[in-house]
Design an enzyme around this catalytic site. Structure first.
Site, PDB file in Angstrom:
ATOM      1  N   ARG A  35       2.324   2.557 -12.787  1.00 51.98           N
ATOM      2  CA  ARG A  35       2.742   1.337 -13.496  1.00 51.98           C
ATOM      3  C   ARG A  35       3.436   1.655 -14.822  1.00 51.98           C
ATOM      4  O   ARG A  35       4.341   0.932 -15.236  1.00 51.98           O
ATOM      5  CB  ARG A  35       1.531   0.434 -13.738  1.00 51.98           C
ATOM      6  CG  ARG A  35       1.098  -0.232 -12.450  1.00 51.98           C
ATOM      7  CD  ARG A  35      -0.142  -1.036 -12.621  1.00 51.98           C
ATOM      8  NE  ARG A  35      -0.346  -1.885 -11.455  1.00 51.98           N
ATOM      9  CZ  ARG A  35      -1.465  -2.516 -11.190  1.00 51.98           C
ATOM     10  NH1 ARG A  35      -2.496  -2.413 -12.007  1.00 51.98           N
ATOM     11  NH2 ARG A  35      -1.573  -3.261 -10.123  1.00 51.98           N
ATOM     12  N   LYS A 197      -7.649 -10.378   8.409  1.00 49.98           N
ATOM     13  CA  LYS A 197      -7.941 -11.776   8.774  1.00 49.98           C
ATOM     14  C   LYS A 197      -6.712 -12.678   8.835  1.00 49.98           C
ATOM     15  O   LYS A 197      -5.844 -12.611   7.964  1.00 49.98           O
ATOM     16  CB  LYS A 197      -8.906 -12.363   7.750  1.00 49.98           C
ATOM     17  CG  LYS A 197     -10.280 -11.741   7.840  1.00 49.98           C
ATOM     18  CD  LYS A 197     -11.191 -12.391   6.838  1.00 49.98           C
ATOM     19  CE  LYS A 197     -12.624 -11.959   7.064  1.00 49.98           C
ATOM     20  NZ  LYS A 197     -13.507 -12.454   6.008  1.00 49.98           N
ATOM     21  N   GLY A 353      -1.399  -6.627  -1.166  1.00 50.73           N
ATOM     22  CA  GLY A 353      -2.733  -6.170  -0.771  1.00 50.73           C
ATOM     23  C   GLY A 353      -2.810  -4.677  -0.548  1.00 50.73           C
ATOM     24  O   GLY A 353      -2.382  -3.887  -1.385  1.00 50.73           O
ATOM     25  N   GLY A 376      -1.242  -9.202  -5.476  1.00 50.30           N
ATOM     26  CA  GLY A 376      -1.387 -10.659  -5.403  1.00 50.30           C
ATOM     27  C   GLY A 376      -0.062 -11.372  -5.627  1.00 50.30           C
ATOM     28  O   GLY A 376       0.242 -12.367  -4.955  1.00 50.30           O
TER      29      GLY A 376
HETATM   30  P1  AMP Z   1      -5.700  -6.983   4.306  1.00 50.20           P
HETATM   31  O1  AMP Z   1      -6.239  -6.771   2.921  1.00 50.20           O
HETATM   32  O2  AMP Z   1      -5.883  -8.357   4.840  1.00 50.20           O
HETATM   33  O3  AMP Z   1      -4.292  -6.463   4.445  1.00 50.20           O
HETATM   34  O4  AMP Z   1      -6.630  -6.130   5.280  1.00 50.20           O
HETATM   35  C1  AMP Z   1      -6.698  -4.744   5.213  1.00 50.20           C
HETATM   36  C2  AMP Z   1      -7.920  -4.300   5.935  1.00 50.20           C
HETATM   37  O5  AMP Z   1      -7.828  -4.665   7.302  1.00 50.20           O
HETATM   38  C3  AMP Z   1      -8.103  -2.800   5.901  1.00 50.20           C
HETATM   39  O6  AMP Z   1      -9.217  -2.518   5.115  1.00 50.20           O
HETATM   40  C4  AMP Z   1      -8.310  -2.442   7.363  1.00 50.20           C
HETATM   41  O7  AMP Z   1      -9.379  -1.536   7.552  1.00 50.20           O
HETATM   42  C5  AMP Z   1      -8.647  -3.767   8.003  1.00 50.20           C
HETATM   43  N1  AMP Z   1      -8.348  -3.780   9.441  1.00 50.20           N
HETATM   44  C6  AMP Z   1      -7.191  -3.495  10.057  1.00 50.20           C
HETATM   45  N2  AMP Z   1      -7.326  -3.542  11.389  1.00 50.20           N
HETATM   46  C7  AMP Z   1      -8.608  -3.867  11.666  1.00 50.20           C
HETATM   47  C8  AMP Z   1      -9.354  -4.058  12.856  1.00 50.20           C
HETATM   48  N3  AMP Z   1      -8.780  -3.906  14.051  1.00 50.20           N
HETATM   49  N4  AMP Z   1     -10.651  -4.367  12.735  1.00 50.20           N
HETATM   50  C9  AMP Z   1     -11.219  -4.510  11.533  1.00 50.20           C
HETATM   51  N5  AMP Z   1     -10.565  -4.348  10.361  1.00 50.20           N
HETATM   52  C10 AMP Z   1      -9.273  -4.032  10.422  1.00 50.20           C
END
Ligand code: AMP
Length: 395
Positions: A35, A197, A353, A376
């Protein structure tokens, strides 16, 4: 869009909001100076132009004044990176600071103390912002990481510089990169959305369906879509309450002529562990007791073909549980495909993220066109929101 290139800084003092919220180890050494490095071009440009710089930032989440969050800890890193001696203030507002600021000569830098030592910063307090505004002639916002916050130093202070406010190089680059994907991107445009999610990505999906030709959905989100379509997902992560929404997204995509690509096979494991037993299975036939934790070989090949067809690529979120080596390969192969497409002339933007962590971990930083510096702020931009820190300069 006004940037520092639109101003002559000779004998002018720039009040620059930088994002020096860097990680420190227990000895207060900076462990990742990205940064600070990202802010360097703006600072150097202003100094070379004959101006002086007052730098303001927050560091961490202090509760009142706490020495562990003092920006003094990072002064030597800033000096090493910028290559100029840095004067340090004990506070970010007040008579003493104003005196220090007014004594700055062209070519000099003053670093203010942590803005968040004052609650008024996060509250977006106008009187506090006015005090900050006394420290410079031209307000420069170069902190993308906080551009989604309507804080005193990121947004409110701009009111006191109606004519003399602009974006720094970094923030201008972030805005241009997002525009290149969402507004002016050469077709075909692809978004890859992974991560855990659906619920955390739903607003992004809805916004980008109007902008992209292809959408790859991977990671944990996959299984909500597959189950909603009647597939068996075993013990894979799933948000049952989002299944209706998933079907709605598929319908909307069809109506908008957006091609959605979901995994067709997965690497499934019998436990959420790097050492679990694994097998490749059809994504719609995952046995009970097994969970899909990475993309399978057919999916990876399909995704590669899609990536190679596209001229503009946005990547947000891993395709699997990349933190565990066994389930990182889908994410790594996708990174390789995007790197190859970029080499062939595509524009690629990674951000939001966890994506940046994955890209850095696997060394793709210099193989994509742009890696965003704001988690964010990037997510909110992709959701189609106008960030308050950006709006305050444009107004
Ligand atoms: P996000 O912050 O929503 O981009 O989510 C990232 C997280 O999603 C990471 O920590 C990954 O380990 C998790 N992730 C990715 N694929 C899977 C999966 N098939 N099952 C569970 N967690 C997952």
């Amino acid at each position: 869009m006004k940037t520092i290139n639109d101003f002559n800084f000779k004998d002018k003092q720039a009040l620059i909001r930088v994002d020096f919220n860097v990680p420190l180890d227990k000895n207060f050494q900076v462990t990742d100076a990205t940064r600070i490095q990202s802010a360097k071009p703006t600072i150097i440009k202003i100094l070379e132009n004959g101006g002086s710089c007052v730098l303001m930032s927050h560091l961490g989440r202090p509760k009142g004044i706490q020495d562990e969050f003092s920006l003094r800890h990072i002064v030597s890193s800033v000096e090493d990176i910028i290559g100029v001696e840095v004067k340090v203030a004990n506070d970010c507002i007040g008579d003493e600071v104003e005196e220090l600021a007014s004594s700055l000569e062209p070519g000099e830098i003053l670093l203010l103390e942590n803005l968040r030592f004052h609650d008024e910063e996060k509250a977006g307090d106008k009187a506090f912002a006015e005090k900050l505004s006394k420290l410079g002639d031209i307000y420069v916002n170069d902190a993308f990481g906080t551009a989604h916050r309507a804080h005193a130093s990121t947004t409110v202070v701009a009111e006191f510089f109606p004519e003399n406010k602009c974006f720094g190089n970094l923030l201008a680059q972030e805005i241009e990169s997002i525009d290149k994907v969402l507004k002016t991107g050469e077709k075909p445009v692809l978004a890859v959305l992974g991560g855990a999610k659906v619920s955390s990505k739903i607003t992004i999906i809805e916004n980008i369906l109007d902008k992209v030709d292809h959408l790859i959905i991977g990671g944990g989100m996959t299984f909500t879509f597959i189950k909603a379509q009647g597939g068996s997902i075993g013990d894979s992560i799933c948000e049952d309450d989002k299944m209706k929404l998933a079907l709605e997204i598929l319908k909307q995509a069809e109506a908008k002529n957006v091609k959605i690509h979901l995994p067709v096979d997965v690497l499934a494991a019998n436990a959420f562990s790097n050492d679990a037993e694994t097998q490749v299975v059809d994504v719609t036939m995952i046995p009970d007791g097994w969970q899909g934790l990475d993309a399978g070989p057919k999916s990876k090949a399909n995704f590669h073909d899609v990536v190679m067809q596209c001229k503009t690529i946005l990547w947000n979120g891993p395709l699997g549980v990349f933190e565990m080596e066994t389930f990182a390969k889908g994410t790594i192969e996708l990174g390789n495909s995007i790197a190859e497409a970029t080499k062939n002339g595509a524009f690629s933007l990674v951000g939001g993220g966890d994506s940046v962590a994955a890209v850095k971990q696997f060394g793709f930083e210099n193989k994509v066109s742009y890696v965003s510096t704001g988690g964010g702020a990037m997510l909110e931009s992709l959701e189609g929101k106008t960030l308050p820190g950006i709006a305050a300069i444009l107004e």
